[in-house]
Design a protein around this motif. Structure first.
Motif, PDB file in Angstrom:
ATOM      1  N   PHE A 132      15.707  -3.607   6.666  1.00  0.00           N
ATOM      2  CA  PHE A 132      16.378  -2.600   7.499  1.00  0.00           C
ATOM      3  C   PHE A 132      17.218  -1.656   6.636  1.00  0.00           C
ATOM      4  O   PHE A 132      17.283  -0.451   6.896  1.00  0.00           O
ATOM      5  N   GLY A 133      17.861  -2.216   5.606  1.00  0.00           N
ATOM      6  CA  GLY A 133      18.667  -1.384   4.727  1.00  0.00           C
ATOM      7  C   GLY A 133      17.831  -0.353   3.986  1.00  0.00           C
ATOM      8  O   GLY A 133      18.280   0.780   3.774  1.00  0.00           O
ATOM      9  N   ALA A 134      16.613  -0.735   3.605  1.00  0.00           N
ATOM     10  CA  ALA A 134      15.730   0.212   2.916  1.00  0.00           C
ATOM     11  C   ALA A 134      15.374   1.379   3.825  1.00  0.00           C
ATOM     12  O   ALA A 134      15.306   2.536   3.372  1.00  0.00           O
ATOM     13  N   VAL A 135      15.170   1.090   5.115  1.00  0.00           N
ATOM     14  CA  VAL A 135      14.857   2.173   6.056  1.00  0.00           C
ATOM     15  C   VAL A 135      16.077   3.060   6.265  1.00  0.00           C
ATOM     16  O   VAL A 135      15.961   4.292   6.328  1.00  0.00           O
ATOM     17  N   VAL A 136      17.260   2.460   6.354  1.00  0.00           N
ATOM     18  CA  VAL A 136      18.484   3.251   6.512  1.00  0.00           C
ATOM     19  C   VAL A 136      18.669   4.191   5.324  1.00  0.00           C
ATOM     20  O   VAL A 136      19.035   5.359   5.488  1.00  0.00           O
ATOM     21  N   ASP A 137      18.394   3.680   4.123  1.00  0.00           N
ATOM     22  CA  ASP A 137      18.519   4.530   2.935  1.00  0.00           C
ATOM     23  C   ASP A 137      17.516   5.676   2.968  1.00  0.00           C
ATOM     24  O   ASP A 137      17.837   6.807   2.560  1.00  0.00           O
ATOM     25  N   ILE A 154       0.833  -1.198   0.000  1.00  0.00           N
ATOM     26  CA  ILE A 154       0.000   0.000   0.000  1.00  0.00           C
ATOM     27  C   ILE A 154       0.871   1.253   0.000  1.00  0.00           C
ATOM     28  O   ILE A 154       0.599   2.225  -0.715  1.00  0.00           O
ATOM     29  N   ASP A 155       1.926   1.228   0.817  1.00  0.00           N
ATOM     30  CA  ASP A 155       2.795   2.399   0.979  1.00  0.00           C
ATOM     31  C   ASP A 155       4.233   1.919   1.119  1.00  0.00           C
ATOM     32  O   ASP A 155       4.668   1.523   2.201  1.00  0.00           O
ATOM     33  N   ARG A 156       4.964   1.949   0.008  1.00  0.00           N
ATOM     34  CA  ARG A 156       6.310   1.378   0.022  1.00  0.00           C
ATOM     35  C   ARG A 156       7.298   2.202   0.844  1.00  0.00           C
ATOM     36  O   ARG A 156       8.414   1.760   1.106  1.00  0.00           O
ATOM     37  N   PHE A 157       6.894   3.419   1.245  1.00  0.00           N
ATOM     38  CA  PHE A 157       7.768   4.248   2.073  1.00  0.00           C
ATOM     39  C   PHE A 157       7.429   4.138   3.560  1.00  0.00           C
ATOM     40  O   PHE A 157       7.955   4.909   4.366  1.00  0.00           O
ATOM     41  N   ASN A 158       6.592   3.199   3.933  1.00  0.00           N
ATOM     42  CA  ASN A 158       6.177   3.037   5.334  1.00  0.00           C
ATOM     43  C   ASN A 158       7.309   2.388   6.124  1.00  0.00           C
ATOM     44  O   ASN A 158       7.537   1.176   6.031  1.00  0.00           O
ATOM     45  N   THR A 159       8.028   3.201   6.904  1.00  0.00           N
ATOM     46  CA  THR A 159       9.190   2.672   7.628  1.00  0.00           C
ATOM     47  C   THR A 159       8.783   1.714   8.745  1.00  0.00           C
ATOM     48  O   THR A 159       9.500   0.744   9.019  1.00  0.00           O
ATOM     49  N   ASP A 160       7.635   1.965   9.397  1.00  0.00           N
ATOM     50  CA  ASP A 160       7.203   1.059  10.463  1.00  0.00           C
ATOM     51  C   ASP A 160       6.945  -0.339   9.918  1.00  0.00           C
ATOM     52  O   ASP A 160       7.245  -1.342  10.575  1.00  0.00           O
ATOM     53  N   ALA A 161       6.382  -0.416   8.711  1.00  0.00           N
ATOM     54  CA  ALA A 161       6.116  -1.721   8.104  1.00  0.00           C
ATOM     55  C   ALA A 161       7.422  -2.441   7.788  1.00  0.00           C
ATOM     56  O   ALA A 161       7.558  -3.652   8.030  1.00  0.00           O
ATOM     57  N   ARG A 162       8.391  -1.708   7.253  1.00  0.00           N
ATOM     58  CA  ARG A 162       9.674  -2.346   6.917  1.00  0.00           C
ATOM     59  C   ARG A 162      10.441  -2.767   8.176  1.00  0.00           C
ATOM     60  O   ARG A 162      11.069  -3.832   8.203  1.00  0.00           O
ATOM     61  N   PRO A 195      17.773 -13.757   7.887  1.00  0.00           N
ATOM     62  CA  PRO A 195      18.559 -12.520   8.007  1.00  0.00           C
ATOM     63  C   PRO A 195      18.779 -11.805   6.687  1.00  0.00           C
ATOM     64  O   PRO A 195      18.917 -10.580   6.665  1.00  0.00           O
ATOM     65  N   ASP A 196      18.814 -12.542   5.565  1.00  0.00           N
ATOM     66  CA  ASP A 196      18.991 -11.877   4.264  1.00  0.00           C
ATOM     67  C   ASP A 196      17.824 -10.938   3.978  1.00  0.00           C
ATOM     68  O   ASP A 196      18.026  -9.812   3.502  1.00  0.00           O
ATOM     69  N   LEU A 197      16.605 -11.398   4.270  1.00  0.00           N
ATOM     70  CA  LEU A 197      15.428 -10.549   4.081  1.00  0.00           C
ATOM     71  C   LEU A 197      15.470  -9.367   5.044  1.00  0.00           C
ATOM     72  O   LEU A 197      15.112  -8.243   4.686  1.00  0.00           O
ATOM     73  N   ALA A 198      15.918  -9.623   6.272  1.00  0.00           N
ATOM     74  CA  ALA A 198      16.013  -8.541   7.258  1.00  0.00           C
ATOM     75  C   ALA A 198      16.979  -7.464   6.787  1.00  0.00           C
ATOM     76  O   ALA A 198      16.719  -6.262   6.958  1.00  0.00           O
ATOM     77  N   VAL A 199      18.094  -7.858   6.193  1.00  0.00           N
ATOM     78  CA  VAL A 199      19.061  -6.884   5.677  1.00  0.00           C
ATOM     79  C   VAL A 199      18.401  -5.979   4.640  1.00  0.00           C
ATOM     80  O   VAL A 199      18.598  -4.753   4.641  1.00  0.00           O
ATOM     81  N   VAL A 200      17.591  -6.559   3.767  1.00  0.00           N
ATOM     82  CA  VAL A 200      16.919  -5.776   2.729  1.00  0.00           C
ATOM     83  C   VAL A 200      15.975  -4.753   3.354  1.00  0.00           C
ATOM     84  O   VAL A 200      15.965  -3.572   2.976  1.00  0.00           O
ATOM     85  N   ARG A 228      19.338   1.037  11.922  1.00  0.00           N
ATOM     86  CA  ARG A 228      20.770   0.740  11.904  1.00  0.00           C
ATOM     87  C   ARG A 228      21.114  -0.408  12.861  1.00  0.00           C
ATOM     88  O   ARG A 228      21.924  -1.273  12.528  1.00  0.00           O
ATOM     89  N   VAL A 229      20.496  -0.407  14.035  1.00  0.00           N
ATOM     90  CA  VAL A 229      20.755  -1.502  14.971  1.00  0.00           C
ATOM     91  C   VAL A 229      20.202  -2.810  14.413  1.00  0.00           C
ATOM     92  O   VAL A 229      20.855  -3.857  14.475  1.00  0.00           O
ATOM     93  N   GLY A 230      18.992  -2.771  13.855  1.00  0.00           N
ATOM     94  CA  GLY A 230      18.425  -3.976  13.260  1.00  0.00           C
ATOM     95  C   GLY A 230      19.275  -4.509  12.129  1.00  0.00           C
ATOM     96  O   GLY A 230      19.509  -5.721  12.014  1.00  0.00           O
ATOM     97  N   LEU A 231      19.761  -3.601  11.274  1.00  0.00           N
ATOM     98  CA  LEU A 231      20.640  -4.010  10.182  1.00  0.00           C
ATOM     99  C   LEU A 231      21.921  -4.626  10.734  1.00  0.00           C
ATOM    100  O   LEU A 231      22.415  -5.633  10.212  1.00  0.00           O
ATOM    101  N   GLY A 232      22.448  -4.038  11.800  1.00  0.00           N
ATOM    102  CA  GLY A 232      23.658  -4.600  12.404  1.00  0.00           C
ATOM    103  C   GLY A 232      23.443  -6.016  12.902  1.00  0.00           C
ATOM    104  O   GLY A 232      24.286  -6.900  12.688  1.00  0.00           O
TER     105      GLY A 232
END
Length: 268
Positions: free
Chosen positions: A136-141, A108-116, A129-134, A150-154
């Motif tokens: 969390f990385g999208a939110v960092v970007d 619905i909203d690809r920019f929804n950071t809470d959803a990501r 973890p590979d999916l998690a990297v994608v 950043r902590v989740g990505l770490g």
């Protein structure tokens, strides 16, 4: 003491399971998200939303999920409601359905950071973890100053054995907020996974000495001390939160993990 990289693989495999459960910020119980706009709901819906939010805040995730599901069915295009449903399902450990709710919100909203962020947390619980990297990385970007991402990505990177990259994310989070105890705690664990136990201890000591220290921080320090061979201090810390049988079990684990390292440490 620093272990050579050739002998760290076994230690990382033994300790890898600690990342999801031991790293703060990756807990299955989500933060309470902002309530979706009540303006799209009628009086009955707003009352149901208030009950759902209250139930979730109180930890009654199963009941909250039922209420959110009814609301979602009445407002299928509301991304925030989907996130709330995902958070409640995550809290009740129904991770597959939570992931579906978060994916719907992103559709619905690809920019929804809470959803990501939610989907990233669930991916870690599902050992993806590979999916998690994608995610969390999208939110960092999108939001570079979001320390949660950043902590989740770490944590996801640490789980994949990419410890140098993980530490960059923890350090970036600390640069943004030097008082972020979650980032400091996870940075210490990442250092421990790389055999840099003295540095890990240095980071954890002030966290544990603080009046706001948690059982998780104390047991993380116990882990580091145990891996260093300081069994006495590790046991003392263990007993502050754990039953004696659990302390003995942890001490056995520390001993087994130490045996994966070479007898002579190498210079840093």
């Amino acid at each position: 003491m620093r272990f050579p990289s050739s002998r760290l693989t076994g230690l990382a495999l033994v300790m890898g399971c600690l990342l999801t459960s031991a790293c703060a910020g990756m807990d299955a119980r989500p933060d309470v998200a902002s309530a979706p706009p009540a303006t799209v709901l009628d009086d009955k819906g707003r009352l149901q939303l208030k009950l759902a939010d209250s139930a979730r805040a109180a930890g009654n995730f199963g009941y909250a999920a039922k209420l959110y599901k009814t609301l979602v069915e009445s407002q299928p295009g509301n991304a925030a409601l989907q996130v709330s449903l995902g958070d409640a399902l995550t809290g009740s450990q129904d991770f597959d359905r939570a992931a579906e709710a978060y994916r719907t919100a992103i559709a619905i909203d690809r920019f929804n950071t809470d959803a990501r962020l939610g989907l990233g947390r669930v991916a870690m619980q599902l050992r993806q973890p590979d999916l998690a990297v994608v995610q969390f990385g999208a939110v960092v970007d999108q939001a570079p100053n979001d320390t949660r991402a950043r902590v989740g990505l770490g944590v996801a990177l640490d789980t994949l054995g990419r410890h140098d990259e993980a530490r960059v994310q923890y350090q970036n989070a600390l640069d943004i907020n030097p008082r972020d105890r979650t980032a400091a705690n996870n940075l210490a664990l990442s250092l421990a996974l790389s055999g840099r136990l003295n540095e890990a201890e240095t980071l954890l000591l002030p966290l544990v000495d603080s009046p706001t220290s948690t059982a998780r921080m104390r047991q993380n320090l116990a882990l580091v001390l145990g891996l260093k061979g300081d069994v006495t201090r590790a046991a003392q810390l263990g007993r502050t939160d754990l039953e004696e049988r659990d302390v003995k079990s942890n001490l056995s684990f520390y001993e087994a993990a130490r045996h994966l390292a070479v007898e002579k440490p190498v210079a840093p």
